[in-house]
Scaffold this motif. Structure first.
Motif, PDB file in Angstrom:
ATOM      1  N   PHE A  32      22.521  -2.445  10.814  1.00 39.00           N
ATOM      2  CA  PHE A  32      23.414  -3.413  11.972  1.00 39.00           C
ATOM      3  C   PHE A  32      24.736  -3.692  11.268  1.00 39.00           C
ATOM      4  O   PHE A  32      24.979  -3.735   9.846  1.00 39.00           O
ATOM      5  N   SER A  33      25.769  -4.027  12.015  1.00 39.65           N
ATOM      6  CA  SER A  33      26.971  -4.522  11.485  1.00 39.65           C
ATOM      7  C   SER A  33      27.024  -6.044  11.381  1.00 39.65           C
ATOM      8  O   SER A  33      26.154  -6.603  11.631  1.00 39.65           O
ATOM      9  N   LEU A  34      27.985  -6.203  10.133  1.00 38.78           N
ATOM     10  CA  LEU A  34      27.940  -7.570   9.633  1.00 38.78           C
ATOM     11  C   LEU A  34      28.011  -8.602  10.646  1.00 38.78           C
ATOM     12  O   LEU A  34      27.438  -9.945  10.619  1.00 38.78           O
ATOM     13  N   ILE A  35      28.721  -8.405  11.872  1.00 40.85           N
ATOM     14  CA  ILE A  35      28.796  -9.678  12.955  1.00 40.85           C
ATOM     15  C   ILE A  35      27.417 -10.034  13.299  1.00 40.85           C
ATOM     16  O   ILE A  35      27.256 -11.023  14.027  1.00 40.85           O
ATOM     17  N   PHE A  36      26.311  -9.156  13.036  1.00 39.28           N
ATOM     18  CA  PHE A  36      24.823  -9.460  13.620  1.00 39.28           C
ATOM     19  C   PHE A  36      24.269  -9.773  12.709  1.00 39.28           C
ATOM     20  O   PHE A  36      22.951 -10.423  12.705  1.00 39.28           O
ATOM     21  N   ALA A  37      24.504 -10.045  11.476  1.00 37.82           N
ATOM     22  CA  ALA A  37      23.875 -10.521  10.276  1.00 37.82           C
ATOM     23  C   ALA A  37      23.384 -12.126  10.623  1.00 37.82           C
ATOM     24  O   ALA A  37      22.190 -12.309  10.248  1.00 37.82           O
ATOM     25  N   ILE A  38      24.180 -12.926  10.899  1.00 36.78           N
ATOM     26  CA  ILE A  38      23.955 -14.393  11.214  1.00 36.78           C
ATOM     27  C   ILE A  38      22.766 -14.623  12.194  1.00 36.78           C
ATOM     28  O   ILE A  38      21.833 -14.972  12.087  1.00 36.78           O
ATOM     29  N   PRO A  39      23.110 -13.971  13.341  1.00 36.65           N
ATOM     30  CA  PRO A  39      21.922 -13.870  14.624  1.00 36.65           C
ATOM     31  C   PRO A  39      20.476 -13.265  14.009  1.00 36.65           C
ATOM     32  O   PRO A  39      19.696 -13.971  14.393  1.00 36.65           O
ATOM     33  N   LEU A  40      20.810 -12.234  13.350  1.00 37.77           N
ATOM     34  CA  LEU A  40      19.532 -11.762  12.871  1.00 37.77           C
ATOM     35  C   LEU A  40      18.602 -12.701  11.733  1.00 37.77           C
ATOM     36  O   LEU A  40      17.494 -12.825  11.736  1.00 37.77           O
ATOM     37  N   ALA A  41      19.395 -13.212  10.950  1.00 36.72           N
ATOM     38  CA  ALA A  41      18.846 -14.353   9.771  1.00 36.72           C
ATOM     39  C   ALA A  41      18.287 -15.399  10.577  1.00 36.72           C
ATOM     40  O   ALA A  41      17.176 -15.595  10.257  1.00 36.72           O
ATOM     41  N   ILE A  42      19.006 -15.810  11.728  1.00 37.99           N
ATOM     42  CA  ILE A  42      18.449 -17.043  12.767  1.00 37.99           C
ATOM     43  C   ILE A  42      17.089 -16.734  13.043  1.00 37.99           C
ATOM     44  O   ILE A  42      15.878 -17.365  13.237  1.00 37.99           O
ATOM     45  N   LYS A  43      16.941 -15.590  13.606  1.00 38.23           N
ATOM     46  CA  LYS A  43      15.647 -14.595  14.233  1.00 38.23           C
ATOM     47  C   LYS A  43      14.840 -14.603  13.314  1.00 38.23           C
ATOM     48  O   LYS A  43      13.377 -14.872  13.274  1.00 38.23           O
ATOM     49  N   LEU A  44      15.089 -14.180  11.996  1.00 37.41           N
ATOM     50  CA  LEU A  44      14.080 -14.097  10.768  1.00 37.41           C
ATOM     51  C   LEU A  44      13.496 -15.321  10.511  1.00 37.41           C
ATOM     52  O   LEU A  44      12.357 -15.394  10.201  1.00 37.41           O
ATOM     53  N   PHE A  45      14.436 -16.453  10.345  1.00 35.89           N
ATOM     54  CA  PHE A  45      13.792 -17.696   9.931  1.00 35.89           C
ATOM     55  C   PHE A  45      13.156 -18.600  11.317  1.00 35.89           C
ATOM     56  O   PHE A  45      12.663 -19.722  10.850  1.00 35.89           O
ATOM     57  N   THR A  46      13.158 -17.882  12.443  1.00 32.83           N
ATOM     58  CA  THR A  46      12.809 -18.780  13.438  1.00 32.83           C
ATOM     59  C   THR A  46      11.781 -18.186  14.279  1.00 32.83           C
ATOM     60  O   THR A  46      11.125 -18.144  15.349  1.00 32.83           O
ATOM     61  N   LYS A  47      11.108 -17.033  13.703  1.00 23.61           N
ATOM     62  CA  LYS A  47      10.070 -16.239  14.050  1.00 23.61           C
ATOM     63  C   LYS A  47      10.226 -15.469  15.264  1.00 23.61           C
ATOM     64  O   LYS A  47       9.473 -15.248  16.049  1.00 23.61           O
ATOM     65  N   LYS A  48      11.481 -15.068  15.338  1.00 20.64           N
ATOM     66  CA  LYS A  48      11.986 -14.184  16.637  1.00 20.64           C
ATOM     67  C   LYS A  48      12.533 -13.157  16.411  1.00 20.64           C
ATOM     68  O   LYS A  48      13.175 -12.126  17.141  1.00 20.64           O
ATOM     69  N   ILE A  49      12.481 -12.362  14.842  1.00 22.88           N
ATOM     70  CA  ILE A  49      12.973 -11.153  14.694  1.00 22.88           C
ATOM     71  C   ILE A  49      12.423  -9.909  15.672  1.00 22.88           C
ATOM     72  O   ILE A  49      13.552  -9.076  15.812  1.00 22.88           O
ATOM     73  N   ASN A  50      11.383 -10.114  15.926  1.00 21.88           N
ATOM     74  CA  ASN A  50      10.883  -8.830  16.702  1.00 21.88           C
ATOM     75  C   ASN A  50      11.422  -8.804  18.128  1.00 21.88           C
ATOM     76  O   ASN A  50      11.142  -7.835  18.910  1.00 21.88           O
ATOM     77  N   SER A  51      12.201  -9.697  18.558  1.00 16.99           N
ATOM     78  CA  SER A  51      12.992  -9.818  19.774  1.00 16.99           C
ATOM     79  C   SER A  51      14.295  -9.141  19.527  1.00 16.99           C
ATOM     80  O   SER A  51      14.996  -8.825  20.632  1.00 16.99           O
ATOM     81  N   SER A  52      14.626  -8.846  18.428  1.00 18.99           N
ATOM     82  CA  SER A  52      16.014  -8.132  18.032  1.00 18.99           C
ATOM     83  C   SER A  52      15.996  -6.732  18.459  1.00 18.99           C
ATOM     84  O   SER A  52      14.907  -5.833  18.487  1.00 18.99           O
ATOM     85  N   LYS A  53      17.023  -6.151  19.213  1.00 14.62           N
ATOM     86  CA  LYS A  53      17.311  -4.681  19.531  1.00 14.62           C
ATOM     87  C   LYS A  53      17.330  -3.838  18.413  1.00 14.62           C
ATOM     88  O   LYS A  53      17.193  -2.729  18.435  1.00 14.62           O
ATOM     89  N   PHE A  54      17.393  -4.542  17.231  1.00 10.88           N
ATOM     90  CA  PHE A  54      17.465  -3.750  15.923  1.00 10.88           C
ATOM     91  C   PHE A  54      16.173  -3.299  15.148  1.00 10.88           C
ATOM     92  O   PHE A  54      15.916  -2.690  14.215  1.00 10.88           O
ATOM     93  N   VAL A  55      14.866  -4.013  15.751  1.00 10.09           N
ATOM     94  CA  VAL A  55      13.956  -3.948  15.334  1.00 10.09           C
ATOM     95  C   VAL A  55      12.662  -3.360  16.249  1.00 10.09           C
ATOM     96  O   VAL A  55      12.701  -3.681  17.575  1.00 10.09           O
ATOM     97  N   GLU A  56      12.055  -2.342  15.663  1.00  2.45           N
ATOM     98  CA  GLU A  56      10.660  -1.888  16.300  1.00  2.45           C
ATOM     99  C   GLU A  56       9.533  -2.304  15.249  1.00  2.45           C
ATOM    100  O   GLU A  56       9.542  -1.987  14.167  1.00  2.45           O
TER     101      GLU A  56
END
Length: 288
Positions: A220-244
Motif C-alpha cells: 500500500f502507498s504511504l497515504i494509507f498507512a495511518i488508516p491501516l494502522a487505525i484498523k489494525l488497532f481497532t480490530k477492523k483490519i479485515n475490512s481493508s481493501k488491501f487485506v485478504e
C-alpha cells in the motif's frame, strides 16, 4: 503442586530483578511448591521445559514472546500447563489469553489455576503458538532482533525505515488441493488474534477452534498507512481493501525467500512451507 518459573534475564523490555521477590510474596505457597531456573543461551528455555515437563504441573515463561515461544515448544503434546508472566515488548499470546500485563496480577492469576487447551501450529519441522509470518514482518523481525534497543518504538522506527525499499513478492499457495498465486507485502499465519501491543492482525481468530487465519496484506502507498494502522488497532483490519483472510487447517506456501518469523522469533526455513494446525495440543493458564 509443583510449579517452575523459567526466567529469561535478558528478554523483553522490563527489568526482572524484582520478579523472584514478587513470586515469593504473591504466589499461594499453600498451593504451590515453586522452583526457578534462568536461561543461559538461545533455546535453553525449550530444553528446560522438555526436561522438566514430567516434574511440574505448571511451567511458567517469564519474559517476552520469544521466551513464551521457547517454553511452549517444550510443552506441546504434554500434560504440563504453560503459564505466562509477560515482560516483553509485544506480549501477543498473553494479551490474547487476557493475562494481566502487571507482573503481580499475572502471578495472582496463577493462584486461580484456570487452564484450557489451545491449538498450536506445525511449520515444517518446528511450531509456533500465536502468530507467524513471511514477507515484510519477517524481514523486520530479523532487523529488530539485531537492534540494541527493544520495545515498540524501536520496532516502529525500523518498520518505517524499511517500508519504502521493501518490494512486494509473489507467493504460491495450495489450500484444499487448489493452487493459486498472490503478490503480497506480507503473509501472516494467525492462530491468536494479534501480533502483540493489541495490533489485531486477525481480529476474529479463535485459538482453540482447529483453524488458523492466513492473512495476506498487499503493498500500500504511504497515504494509507495511518488508516491501516487505525484498523489494525481497532480490530477492523479485515475490512481493508488491501487485506485478504483465508481460514485453513492445512496449507502449503512456496516463498521466494527463506526468512520467516514464528511468534516474533526470526529464523530461516525452506522455501516450501507446510502449515498444519495441531488442535488442542497445548495446555495454558488463561484469563478468558
Amino acid at each position: 503442586m509443583n510449579i517452575l518459573f523459567i526466567i529469561n534475564p535478558i528478554s523483553g523490555t522490563v527489568k526482572k530483578s524484582g520478579v523472584e521477590h514478587l513470586i515469593n510474596e504473591n504466589l499461594d505457597l499453600s498451593k504451590y511448591n515453586y522452583s526457578i531456573k534462568h536461561t543461559q543461551y538461545p533455546h535453553h528455555a525449550t530444553e528446560i521445559a522438555k526436561q522438566e515437563s514430567t516434574n511440574y504441573k505448571i511451567i511458567v515463561a517469564v519474559g517476552g514472546d520469544g521466551t513464551v515461544h521457547e517454553v511452549g515448544l517444550g510443552l506441546i503434546n504434554t500434560d504440563t500447563i504453560l503459564g505466562i508472566i509477560p515482560m516483553g515488548s509485544g506480549n501477543g499470546l498473553a494479551r490474547h489469553l487476557k493475562i494481566p500485563m502487571s507482573t503481580k496480577k499475572a502471578i495472582l492469576l496463577l493462584n486461580h489455576f484456570k487452564s484450557k487447551p489451545i491449538d498450536t501450529v506445525k511449520i515444517n519441522d518446528t511450531h509456533f503458538l500465536g502468530a507467524g509470518g513471511i514477507g515484510f514482518d519477517a524481514h523486520i523481525s530479523y532487523l529488530f532482533a539485531k537492534a540494541t534497543k527493544r520495545g515498540f518504538i524501536t520496532y516502529l522506527k525500523i518498520s518505517v525505515k524499511e517500508f519504502f525499499s521493501y518490494k512486494e513478492k509473489e507467493y504460491q499457495l495450495t489450500i484444499d488441493g487448489k493452487t493459486f498465486y498472490r503478490k503480497a507485502f506480507l503473509i501472516t499465519f494467525a492462530n491468536s488474534n494479534q501480533y502483540g501491543n493489541n495490533a489485531f492482525i486477525a481480529p476474529n481468530a479463535v485459538i482453540d477452534d482447529g483453524w488458523i487465519s492466513i492473512v495476506i496484506l498487499k503493498k500500500f502507498s504511504l497515504i494509507f498507512a495511518i488508516p491501516l494502522a487505525i484498523k489494525l488497532f481497532t480490530k477492523k483490519i479485515n475490512s481493508s481493501k488491501f487485506v485478504e483472510e483465508i481460514k485453513v487447517k492445512k496449507a502449503q506456501i512456496i516463498s521466494p525467500n527463506k526468512e520467516i518469523h514464528l511468534d516474533g522469533e526470526p529464523l530461516l526455513i525452506e522455501n516450501t512451507i507446510n502449515i498444519e494446525v495441531l488442535p488442542l495440543s497445548l495446555n495454558v493458564i488463561s484469563n478468558e
